[in-house]
Design an enzyme around this catalytic site. Structure first.
Site, PDB file in Angstrom:
ATOM      1  N   LEU A 184      -0.808  -2.700  -3.790  1.00 21.84           N
ATOM      2  CA  LEU A 184      -1.456  -2.682  -5.008  1.00 21.84           C
ATOM      3  C   LEU A 184      -2.983  -2.346  -4.990  1.00 21.84           C
ATOM      4  CD1 LEU A 184       0.556  -5.390  -6.809  1.00 21.84           C
ATOM      5  CD2 LEU A 184       1.046  -2.968  -7.029  1.00 21.84           C
ATOM      6  N   ASP A 185      -3.342  -1.367  -5.753  1.00 21.86           N
ATOM      7  CA  ASP A 185      -4.824  -0.904  -5.954  1.00 21.86           C
ATOM      8  C   ASP A 185      -5.124  -2.074  -6.884  1.00 21.86           C
ATOM      9  OD1 ASP A 185      -7.350   0.242  -5.756  1.00 21.86           O
ATOM     10  OD2 ASP A 185      -6.884   1.361  -7.514  1.00 21.86           O
ATOM     11  N   LYS A 186      -6.525  -2.495  -7.076  1.00 16.05           N
ATOM     12  CA  LYS A 186      -6.944  -3.259  -8.017  1.00 16.05           C
ATOM     13  C   LYS A 186      -7.108  -2.466  -9.404  1.00 16.05           C
ATOM     14  CE  LYS A 186     -11.059  -5.007  -7.645  1.00 16.05           C
ATOM     15  NZ  LYS A 186     -11.541  -4.391  -8.992  1.00 16.05           N
ATOM     16  N   THR A 189      -4.853  -0.835 -11.956  1.00 13.93           N
ATOM     17  CA  THR A 189      -3.443  -1.338 -11.488  1.00 13.93           C
ATOM     18  C   THR A 189      -3.505  -2.668 -11.903  1.00 13.93           C
ATOM     19  OG1 THR A 189      -3.549   0.241  -9.766  1.00 13.93           O
ATOM     20  CG2 THR A 189      -1.643  -1.281  -9.772  1.00 13.93           C
TER      21      THR A 189
END
Length: 331
Positions: A184-186, A189
């Protein structure tokens, strides 16, 4: 009039970059979130390449156009979506192959049922045979399989595109059921993708003056201030002599009082020194994942803001859902 390569375009503050090209005059900062998902502004100077869809947040820019329309970077992203929509996923191809065999088999069974019904009627009535044929075709509905699968894939791709998810290869949809690890990108997201003021330490008057001055800017930090202001400033403020310093901050006069907002480097450029107390406050904000933004009033440090990106309300529940499905999420 349509833009063409080698045209020269002026982009004012707050306007969108209309094409891909090179900056030839002006210094500013760009919001490139539409391309990168990152809310932090990017400083831009002569010689830098800029892309269509970015927003000019600072001073006027002049650029030479290099690419327009589908040739731009954002145009290429949209082309990928169109390509994905036109490609046939393996599950769709399999459904097509099954449908071809299924249709022939159903037609054969329907014909056989009709002939059997015709042969069994004493007078060989054609109506009874037709009823059997139509009933079998309606119940089996041979076209449903061939239509439902591609429609489901197409709807999935369209919905993902509306959510900002670009799927280059529809084959991956078929593989999602086998995923056991998720990266996951921060920003944008797990977080809201839009900075807000989450903490303030200092004089309340300085806080009001800072909000009044930032209301004159289109910079992402200024937008963070506006998002955090749940009610208007208590009294009208006269803001004059506003100057934005790219990558540093903003200064001006609020009710004829000098106000400066920005980084430690900006305050140093204004001749203001931060003592150990202010530096300790900034360090505490950084430890909490916030970016410190100082405000100086009348030539003296008067407050410090903690600006950051909040977690999405559904971030925790989303991660827990993945864990419950034995999918290990990582940032």
């Amino acid at each position: 009039m349509c833009l063409r390569a080698r045209d020269r375009v002026e982009v004012l503050s707050g306007e969108l970059i209309p094409a891909d090209g090179l900056v030839v005059d002006g210094r500013s900062s760009l919001d490139r979130a539409v391309l990168t998902g990152e809310p932090d502004p990017v400083a831009t100077a002569p010689g830098d390449l800029v892309h269509a869809g970015a927003t000019n947040l600072g001073a006027r820019l002049v650029m030479d156009v290099q690419a327009t329309g589908e040739s731009t970077r954002v145009g290429a992203l949209l082309a990928l979506v169109d390509e994905a929509m036109s490609r046939r996923a393996p599950m769709v191809q399999l459904a097509d192959r099954i449908s071809r065999v299924f249709v022939l088999a159903v037609l054969g069974l329907a014909l056989a049922a009709g002939l059997l019904a015709y042969a069994q009627t004493p007078t060989g009535e054609l109506g009874a045979a037709l009823q059997r044929i139509i009933a079998l075709l309606v119940v089996s509905c041979p076209c449903a399989l061939g239509l439902a699968t591609p429609v489901a894939v197409s709807m999935g791709l369209s919905r993902a595109a509306r959510q900002g998810i670009f799927i280059k290869n529809p084959d991956v949809i078929q593989q999602l059921g086998k995923v056991d690890t998720l990266l996951l990108d921060k920003t944008g997201t797990l977080t809201e993708g839009a900075a807000t003021v989450q903490r303030f330490e200092g004089d309340d008057e300085a806080q009001e003056l800072a909000f009044a001055l930032e209301s004159e800017s289109a910079h992402p930090v200024a937008q963070a201030f506006r998002r955090s202001l749940r009610e208007p400033v208590r009294q009208a403020r006269l803001v004059t002599d506003v100057t934005e310093l790219a990558g540093l901050g903003i200064r001006g006069r609020v009710d004829d009082r000098p106000v400066a907002i920005g980084s430690e480097a900006m305050l140093a450029g204004e001749g203001l020194a931060l003592d150990a107390t202010w530096q300790a406050r900034a360090a505490a904000l950084i430890d909490d994942g916030l970016s410190p933004v100082y405000v100086a009033v009348d030539g003296e440090p008067a407050g410090i803001f903690g600006v950051g990106d909040r977690l999405r309300d559904d971030a925790r529940s989303t991660v827990q859902t993945f864990l419950a499905r034995d999918v290990r999420p990582h940032i």
